[in-house]
Motif scaffolding. Sequence first.
Motif, PDB file in Angstrom:
ATOM      1  N   ARG A 145      39.886  78.027  58.453  1.00  9.63           N
ATOM      2  CA  ARG A 145      40.140  78.196  59.882  1.00  9.63           C
ATOM      3  C   ARG A 145      39.070  79.053  60.555  1.00  9.63           C
ATOM      4  NH1 ARG A 145      46.096  78.201  60.435  1.00  9.63           N
ATOM      5  NH2 ARG A 145      45.975  79.676  62.189  1.00  9.63           N
ATOM      6  N   LEU A 146      38.518  80.023  59.817  1.00 11.97           N
ATOM      7  CA  LEU A 146      37.582  80.977  60.404  1.00 11.97           C
ATOM      8  C   LEU A 146      36.122  80.604  60.174  1.00 11.97           C
ATOM      9  CD1 LEU A 146      39.417  84.267  59.349  1.00 11.97           C
ATOM     10  CD2 LEU A 146      39.446  83.178  61.611  1.00 11.97           C
ATOM     11  N   GLY A 147      35.884  79.454  59.535  1.00 14.79           N
ATOM     12  CA  GLY A 147      34.515  79.026  59.270  1.00 14.79           C
ATOM     13  C   GLY A 147      33.811  79.902  58.247  1.00 14.79           C
ATOM     14  N   ALA A 148      34.592  80.454  57.327  1.00  9.21           N
ATOM     15  CA  ALA A 148      34.043  81.348  56.306  1.00  9.21           C
ATOM     16  C   ALA A 148      34.019  80.640  54.954  1.00  9.21           C
ATOM     17  CB  ALA A 148      34.870  82.620  56.240  1.00  9.21           C
ATOM     18  N   HIS A 149      33.636  81.396  53.934  1.00  7.63           N
ATOM     19  CA  HIS A 149      33.590  80.873  52.567  1.00  7.63           C
ATOM     20  C   HIS A 149      34.413  81.787  51.679  1.00  7.63           C
ATOM     21  CE1 HIS A 149      30.343  78.289  53.958  1.00  7.63           C
ATOM     22  NE2 HIS A 149      29.786  79.372  54.484  1.00  7.63           N
ATOM     23  N   VAL A 150      34.959  81.228  50.614  1.00  4.18           N
ATOM     24  CA  VAL A 150      35.833  81.988  49.735  1.00  4.18           C
ATOM     25  C   VAL A 150      35.568  81.578  48.289  1.00  4.18           C
ATOM     26  CG1 VAL A 150      37.730  80.288  49.865  1.00  4.18           C
ATOM     27  CG2 VAL A 150      38.238  82.710  49.385  1.00  4.18           C
TER      28      VAL A 150
END
Length: 368
Positions: free
Chosen positions: A339-344
């Motif tokens: 949702r936040l355009g991040a990576h995990v």
Amino acid sequence: MSTLFSPYSLGELTLKNRIVIAPMCQYSAENGAATDWHMIHLGHLSLSGAGLMFIEATAVEAAGRISPSDLGLWDDATEAALARVLQAVRKHSPTAVAIQLGHAGRKASVHVPWEGGHSIPLAEGGWKTSAPSAVPFTEGDETPVALDAAGLQRIRDAFADAARRSARLGLDAIEVHAAHGYLLHQFLSPLSNRREDEYGGSLENRMRFPLEIFDIVRAAFPGERPVGVRVSATDWVDGGWDLEQTVAFAKELERRGCAFIHVSSGGLSTKQKITLGPGYQVPFAERIKRETSLPTIAVGLITEPEQAEAIVASGEADLVALARGILYDPRWPWHAAARLGAHVDAPPQYWRSQPRELKTLFNAGKWG
């Protein structure tokens, strides 16, 4: 760049992101020992991509358990059982793992929640509880024994022993449980602490024993590993523990080398009147952060990724903790990153699961 998915350091412990899995009682231990349930529960949560995972409230002595099925860390058997679980978690996950050490005090000796959570009478297998003062939690409960000098020393020794065992287990951090109406919170609140000695009366006196326990745990745990405290910022009862006193407590903890403060509320009195709403406890964390230099963890009805992002990006808190929400959605950090355009981070066994339109969601090659 997402602040929620940026690294954060608690002393020498660097977390990959600001998402914390809060300690959540599972009521699934046997004589205090972790079981296969803990292997499954902690194992799957450790694959979530959260930066830090807390093991549930862990009793430092058998009489300090909330229920007969609570997790404990008070002897070689309970240490060995938890070591087995941690060995599996460590083998398959890079997530930092901490433990919450506590004592239930007068709220001990109750049935597990799905059996009603009521006090267990002595005749039915319950045990005598202890507290700062001989004041029961609810009407009809057994009256707890007011701790004398020997009882206080027994609990000091139990916390020190559990901290040393935590160090041997290789745990990354300890959280001392001084919230939710359990023993250390009972000392803090004037509603439950009616003592007339050096541990009761004034704010300074009521803080004395919890601060002693913090010092003992801090001394027994390796200096490079963080020790923090869980607090209830208010009892939500007139005349009880409140935010002003919590700030004073936090300042004393700060002077003693506390590494973080994890802020919730309530749990001490059945008369509490809580106004619930999204992030309803975040202002407490923000006040403590503003008046001290302590890193703060906010918890309580934080459910949406954008909400969590706003809390840390605005500086209201440094980290956010999820409890029931991550039980419901154990892959919450994955979905938040999407949702936040991040990576995990995610284990390679799961890389093929990312949706086609999110093919760069996972940090491929960075697991472990």
